[in-house]
Scaffold this active site. Structure first.
Site, PDB file in Angstrom:
ATOM      1  N   HIS A   1       0.043  -0.593   0.942  1.00 18.91           N
ATOM      2  CA  HIS A   1       0.555  -0.696  -0.311  1.00 18.91           C
ATOM      3  C   HIS A   1       1.900  -0.415  -0.001  1.00 18.91           C
ATOM      4  O   HIS A   1       2.498   0.387   0.801  1.00 18.91           O
ATOM      5  CB  HIS A   1       0.057   0.539  -1.184  1.00 18.91           C
ATOM      6  CG  HIS A   1      -1.309  -0.292  -1.954  1.00 18.91           C
ATOM      7  ND1 HIS A   1      -1.510  -1.245  -2.319  1.00 18.91           N
ATOM      8  CD2 HIS A   1      -2.455   0.722  -1.933  1.00 18.91           C
ATOM      9  CE1 HIS A   1      -2.842  -1.415  -2.946  1.00 18.91           C
ATOM     10  NE2 HIS A   1      -3.662  -0.315  -2.506  1.00 18.91           N
TER      11      HIS A   1
ATOM     12  N   CYS B   1       4.089  -5.000  -1.018  1.00 20.01           N
ATOM     13  CA  CYS B   1       4.843  -5.209  -2.348  1.00 20.01           C
ATOM     14  C   CYS B   1       6.188  -4.309  -2.365  1.00 20.01           C
ATOM     15  O   CYS B   1       6.209  -3.145  -1.659  1.00 20.01           O
ATOM     16  CB  CYS B   1       4.179  -5.082  -3.655  1.00 20.01           C
ATOM     17  SG  CYS B   1       2.814  -6.345  -4.047  1.00 20.01           S
TER      18      CYS B   1
END
Length: 479
Positions: free
Chosen positions: A317, A360
Site C-alpha cells: 500500500h 498507489c
C-alpha cells in the site's frame, strides 16, 4: 554497571586484553545517558541502526566496536576521537592519551565525518526552547514523541530530509530559530568543498549530465569506471555477476486491507530477474524494523563490488512519495533509495540502481469487482517524483502510477504495472532494447488498459538520473 556483551567477557589468562577491557569498563562508569546518546549518534556511520537501537550503554557500543575490530588495545584512536568530540577529554588518560595528542592526530586519523560532527555541534547549540520551535515548524512530518536535539536531527537524516549534500531544510530551520548557527553550516560547506577530490574529465563520456556540470569521482578505485567508459554510452554488464534483486512483498497488514494478487507479482518478478541473471530474494510482509535490516544488509553487501546492477522492488500500500510497511509505518521512498548513494554504498557507484514501486500515490477510488487500489488516506497535493531519488547519477525509479492517482491490482492476476513490466522485459530484452525504451512500452501498454467497466485508467511514471543506456544481456545459458 555490568557488561552484557559477548566481547567484554574475558578470561583471567589474557591479562593484557582484560586490562584494556577494564579500562573500557572504567570509562563506561564515567559516562552518563547523554554521553551514550552522543556516542550512538557519532557512530551512526559505522554501526547499523539496528545495533544502535539495542545499545543501552557505552559498553554495548564498545562491545560492537571490539567485535568488528574497529577498536582494540593496539588501536584505540576511534574511541579517543569519540571521547574528544563529546568533551570527555579527561577520560583520555585511561587510554594513555592527552587532549593535545588526539588533536594532532585528528586531521589524518579522524573517522567521524564532517557531516556527523556538524550535526553534533548544532545539537549542542540548540536549546530546549529552540528545539520546541523547530519541531513546531516541522510538526506535519515529525512524530509526536519526546525528542532531544540529537534525536530530532537523527530523525530528519533518517527520513532523508537532510544529508551531507542537502542542508536546505536545516539552514531554513536554523535561520528562523537560531540564526547564528547558519555560520556553522556555511563553515561546514567550505570545509567539505576543500576536501572534495579533483574533477576528472573523461573524453569518451557522452555529454549526458546537466549543462554546466562535470562528473566528479570519489576517492575509491576508479578503474572499473574507466573500463566501463570504453563502451561509450552503455552501462557495463559483464562483471562476475549481474547483481542482486530485492522484492519486498507486503500482503497482510495490521489493520489495512490485504493485497490479494501481490504474490503473483512477486513470483513474476522473481522469475524474470532470475532469467536476467540476478540473485533474487523475496521478503514477505516486511515490518519497518525488518525493512531497515534489509536495507542495511544490501547497503553493505560485499557482492556489489563485482556486480553490474542493483534492483529493489516494493509491492505494498502507498501514499504520496511513500510506501507502507506491513506494520503500517509510512516509509518515504527517498529513505529507501538514499541507502544506495555512492557515499553510503561505494560498491554500486557508477552502476545503475533500479527501484520499482507498485503502490498507489494518491486518490483512492471505489473499484469494481476483482480490481483493488493500493491507496491509503489520500491527500490533496502531490510532490515531485524526482524528490524520491537521490540527487546523483545512475538511479531509476519506476512508479506504477503518477503522483495523485491509484495503482490498479487484479486480485488474481496481479497488478497491471508489474505484470506489464515483467512481460516487456521478457519480450524486449532479447531485442537489445534499453530499459527506458522498455518502460516507455510499459507506459503505453498500461495506459491502454481499463477495468471491466471501462471506467478506471492508469499511467505509470519513471524518474531517472541514468547517464547511459542500460541494456540487459540475456545470459547465454538462459537463451
Amino acid at each position: 554497571m555490568a557488561s552484557q556483551g559477548r566481547s567484554l567477557s574475558f578470561s583471567s589468562d589474557d591479562y593484557g586484553q582484560s586490562n584494556f577491557r577494564g579500562k573500557l569498563l572504567t570509562i563506561d562508569s564515567k559516562l552518563g545517558s547523554q554521553d551514550v546518546e552522543a556516542l550512538k549518534f557519532l557512530c551512526r556511520d559505522c554501526i547499523s541502526h539496528k545495533e544502535l537501537e539495542k545499545a543501552s550503554s557505552a559498553l554495548d557500543i564498545f562491545d560492537h566496536l571490539l567485535a568488528e575490530e574497529q577498536l582494540s588495545e593496539e588501536d584505540s584512536f576511534f574511541l579517543e576521537e569519540l571521547l574528544y568530540l563529546i568533551k570527555q577529554k579527561s577520560l583520555l588518560r585511561h587510554l594513555n592519551q592527552t587532549k593535545e595528542q588526539v588533536e594532532s592526530l585528528l586531521p589524518t586519523r579522524g573517522r567521524v565525518s564532517l557531516f556527523r560532527k556538524l550535526l553534533y555541534e548544532l545539537s549542542e547549540s540548540i536549546s530546549s526552547d529552540n528545539l520546541k520551535n523547530m519541531i513546531f515548524l516541522q510538526r506535519d512530518s515529525i512524530p509526536k514523541i519526546q525528542m532531544t536535539s540529537l534525536s530530532f536531527l537523527a530523525y530528519l537524516e533518517r527520513q532523508g530530509q537532510i544529508d551531507e549534500d542537502n542542508l536546505k531544510l536545516l539552514e531554513d530551520l536554523c535561520g528562523r530559530v537560531v540564526p547564528n548557527l547558519v555560520r556553522k553550516i556555511e563553515k561546514y560547506k567550505r570545509e567539505k568543498a576543500s576536501q572534495a577530490p579533483p574533477t576528472r574529465v573523461v573524453d569518451k563520456e557522452p555529454a549526458s549530465l546537466p549543462q554546466g556540470e562535470e562528473e566528479t569521482l570519489p576517492c575509491y578505485d576508479v578503474d572499473p569506471l574507466l573500463e566501463a567508459l570504453s563502451e561509450a554510452g552503455v552501462y557495463r554488464m559483464n562483471r562476475k555477476h549481474r547483481g542482486h534483486c530485492v522484492v519486498v512483498n507486503n500482503y497482510t497488514f495490521t489493520s489495512m486491507d490485504d493485497r490479494p494478487g501481490t504474490d503473483k507479482d512477486a513470483e513474476h518478478l522473481k522469475h524474470v530477474f532470475e532469467w536476467l541473471g540476478f540473485s533474487v530474494c523475496v521478503y514477505d510482509n516486511v515490518t519497518k524494523g525488518r525493512l531497515d535490516e534489509v536495507l542495511w544488509e544490501y547497503e553493505c553487501h560485499p557482492d556489489h563490488a563485482d556486480g553490474d546492477c542493483f534492483v529493489f522492488c516494493v509491492l505494498s500500500h502507498g501514499k504520496y512519495g511513500a510506501v507502507y510497511s506491513s506494520d503500517e509505518i509510512l516509509v518515504p521512498i527517498q529513505e529507501i533509495t538514499s541507502h544506495f548513494t555512492a557515499q553510503k554504498c561505494p560498491g554500486l557507484a557508477h552502476k545503475p540502481k533500479l527501484f520499482f514501486i507498485q503502490a498507489c500515490q494518491g486518490k483512492k477510488m471505489q473499484p469494481p469487482v476483482f480490481i483493488e487500489a493500493d491507496a491509503v488516506n489520500p491527500e490533496p497535493v502531490a510532490p515531485s517524483l524526482q524528490r524520491s531519488i537521490p540527487d546523483e547519477a545512475d538511479f531509476l525509479l519506476g512508479m506504477a502510477t503518477v503522483p495523485g492517482y491509484l495503482a490498479v491490482r487484479h486480485v488474481e492476476n496481479g497488478s497491471w504495472y508489474i505484470q506489464s513490466l515483467c512481460n516487456h522485459l521478457k519480450s524486449l530484452v532479447p531485442r537489445n532494447e534499453d530499459i527506458l525504451s522498455i518502460l516507455t512500452a510499459v507506459n503505453n501498454d498500461v495506459s491502454q488498459k481499463a477495468d471491466s467497466k471501462g471506467k478506471w485508467k492508469q499511467m505509470p511514471q519513471p524518474a531517472f538520473t541514468l547517464r547511459k543506456k542500460l541494456v540487459f544481456p540475456v545470459p547465454p545459458e538462459r537463451r
